[in-house]
Write a protein that holds these residues in place. Structure first.
Motif, short mmCIF file in Angstrom:
data_model
loop_
_atom_site.label_atom_id
_atom_site.label_comp_id
_atom_site.label_asym_id
_atom_site.label_seq_id
_atom_site.Cartn_x
_atom_site.Cartn_y
_atom_site.Cartn_z
N LEU A 295 0.83 -1.20 0.00
CA LEU A 295 0.00 0.00 0.00
C LEU A 295 0.87 1.25 0.00
O LEU A 295 0.57 2.23 -0.69
N ASN A 296 1.96 1.21 0.76
CA ASN A 296 2.90 2.35 0.78
C ASN A 296 3.57 2.54 -0.56
O ASN A 296 4.04 3.64 -0.87
N ALA A 297 3.65 1.46 -1.34
CA ALA A 297 4.27 1.54 -2.67
C ALA A 297 3.28 1.97 -3.74
O ALA A 297 3.62 1.97 -4.93
N GLY A 298 2.06 2.32 -3.34
CA GLY A 298 1.07 2.82 -4.28
C GLY A 298 0.09 1.81 -4.79
O GLY A 298 -0.74 2.12 -5.67
N PHE A 299 0.12 0.58 -4.29
CA PHE A 299 -0.82 -0.46 -4.71
C PHE A 299 -2.18 -0.21 -4.07
O PHE A 299 -2.27 0.29 -2.95
N SER A 300 -3.24 -0.59 -4.76
CA SER A 300 -4.57 -0.61 -4.15
C SER A 300 -4.73 -1.90 -3.36
O SER A 300 -3.88 -2.80 -3.41
N HIS A 301 -5.84 -2.02 -2.62
CA HIS A 301 -6.11 -3.25 -1.86
C HIS A 301 -6.10 -4.47 -2.78
O HIS A 301 -5.46 -5.48 -2.49
N LEU A 302 -6.84 -4.37 -3.89
CA LEU A 302 -6.95 -5.52 -4.78
C LEU A 302 -5.62 -5.83 -5.45
O LEU A 302 -5.27 -7.00 -5.64
N GLN A 303 -4.87 -4.80 -5.82
CA GLN A 303 -3.56 -5.02 -6.43
C GLN A 303 -2.60 -5.67 -5.45
O GLN A 303 -1.84 -6.58 -5.82
#
Length: 373
Positions: free
Chosen positions: A289-297
């Protein structure tokens, strides 16, 4: 047998799929919601107690299709432990329990599975050259393994779809293994769990989850996954399916992401001179998440990684001592370094965007000022 196990899966899925909408309605009516805070990753109030639906689907299918002629004694111990953990998790979701009480509840359930259900580790089965252990050490090892797996599943349950999808993959893999090696009672448990979890994922694995599994789900699923992994090691040893040391490593491969996550956060906390049992945002999914991913990603990324580890370790030759264990350590290091690189890259990107935005603002201010007389 295959026809019966398909019915086990379908019955569990239908039981959970029908039950969960009723659980969601009840949770909303009674205000049984999970509220956002600084440590959580969701932003709106979300019904918890999704584990109730998982439990209903599992217990319905399990009791209908289990046979009690040869393994009745073991099944009674397992089911008693599951019911006890179900009520413990439900109580914790409604009124949070102190960590010590939750641990004591886990230990009691483990006693039921170990001494009544007879699901325990007799040794290390060739891992590090150690086979059988004295009873005291064997029981100590068994309790440690149960506690680690139960809490690893609980810790990984932080974003939509992650814990459920990892449990689904693990139990489905074990279910097929037990089917191929004719361990019917554990195959029934595996497919009952995977069916009920698949139905839960329909409501949870989405951009905005309709329900969370809560501790009701994570405690029950973690315990059942521990039972299946220990049963897998025991029966693989009894049937001499693998060379010495391979079965424990294969069980760890089934649990790769939760175990890597648990070991990683414990090391980070100790290095930061904090209690390894304190809460933080250093889990694998937090890093993504800190790396810019969404929950689903993030869930999809870790699910693919789990499949990659499990498939790669499964096809390794078992004539090289500890090669499976070394492979797991390798994958753990690779994942940690990859996440660190992704976080660093995202922070750099944010700084560059911020600098560009500030430069643009300065330029706009300068261009809007009237020229000097």
């Amino acid at each position: 047998m295959y026809y019966q196990l398909a019915l086990v899966f379908v019955c569990a899925a239908l039981g959970a799929w029908v039950s969960i909408p009723a659980v969601i309605r009840l949770a909303r009516e009674k205000g049984l919601l999970d509220y956002p805070d600084v440590r959580k990753t969701h932003f709106i109030q979300t019904p918890t107690l999704g584990g109730v639906g998982i439990f209903i689907g599992f217990i319905l299918s399990f009791t209908i299709f289990s046979t009690y002629d040869t393994n009745g004694h073991q099944l009674l111990g397992i089911i008693a432990a599951v019911i006890f953990l179900f009520f413990t998790g439900t109580k914790d979701d409604l009124v949070p329990l102190p960590p010590l009480k939750k641990l004591l509840a886990q230990l009691f359930a483990i006693c039921l599975a170990t001494f009544k259900g007879n699901v325990w580790l007799h040794g290390l089965y060739g891992l590090w050259g150690i086979d059988a252990l004295p009873p005291v050490l064997a029981y100590t090892l068994t309790f440690f393994v149960y506690v680690v797996i139960i809490n690893a599943v609980n810790l990984i349950d932080g974003i939509n779809g992650l814990a459920g999808s990892l449990v689904f993959i693990g139990t489905l893999y074990l279910g097929f293994w037990f089917t191929l090696h004719d361990v019917q009672y554990l195959a029934v448990i595996s497919f009952a769990v995977s069916g009920s979890v698949l139905a839960f994922l329909y409501f949870n694995f989405r951009t905005q989850a309709q329900v969370f599994m809560g501790d009701t789900g994570s405690l029950v699923l973690g315990f059942l996954l521990a039972v299946l992994c220990i049963g897998f090691i025991e029966h693989a040893h009894q049937q001499q399916v693998y060379s010495p040391g391979v079965a424990p490593a294969m069980a760890m491969a089934v649990l790769a992401v939760p175990l890597i996550d648990t070991v990683r956060v414990f090391i980070i906390r100790v290095m930061n001179k904090r209690s390894p049992f304190s809460g933080d945002r250093n889990h694998l999914h937090h890093s993504l998440l800190n790396a810019g991913f969404s929950h689903l990603q993030a869930s999809g990324f870790l699910l693919v990684f789990q499949l990659l580890v499990l498939s790669s370790v499964s096809f390794l030759p078992d004539n090289a001592m500890h090669i499976h264990l070394y492979a797991l350590i390798f994958w753990g290091i690779v994942l940690h370094l990859l996440l660190a690189s992704l976080e660093k890259r995202h922070r750099l990107l944010i700084r560059q965007q911020s600098a560009a935005s500030q430069q643009k603002t300065k330029h706009q201010k300068a261009s809007s000022q009237p020229p000097a007389a």
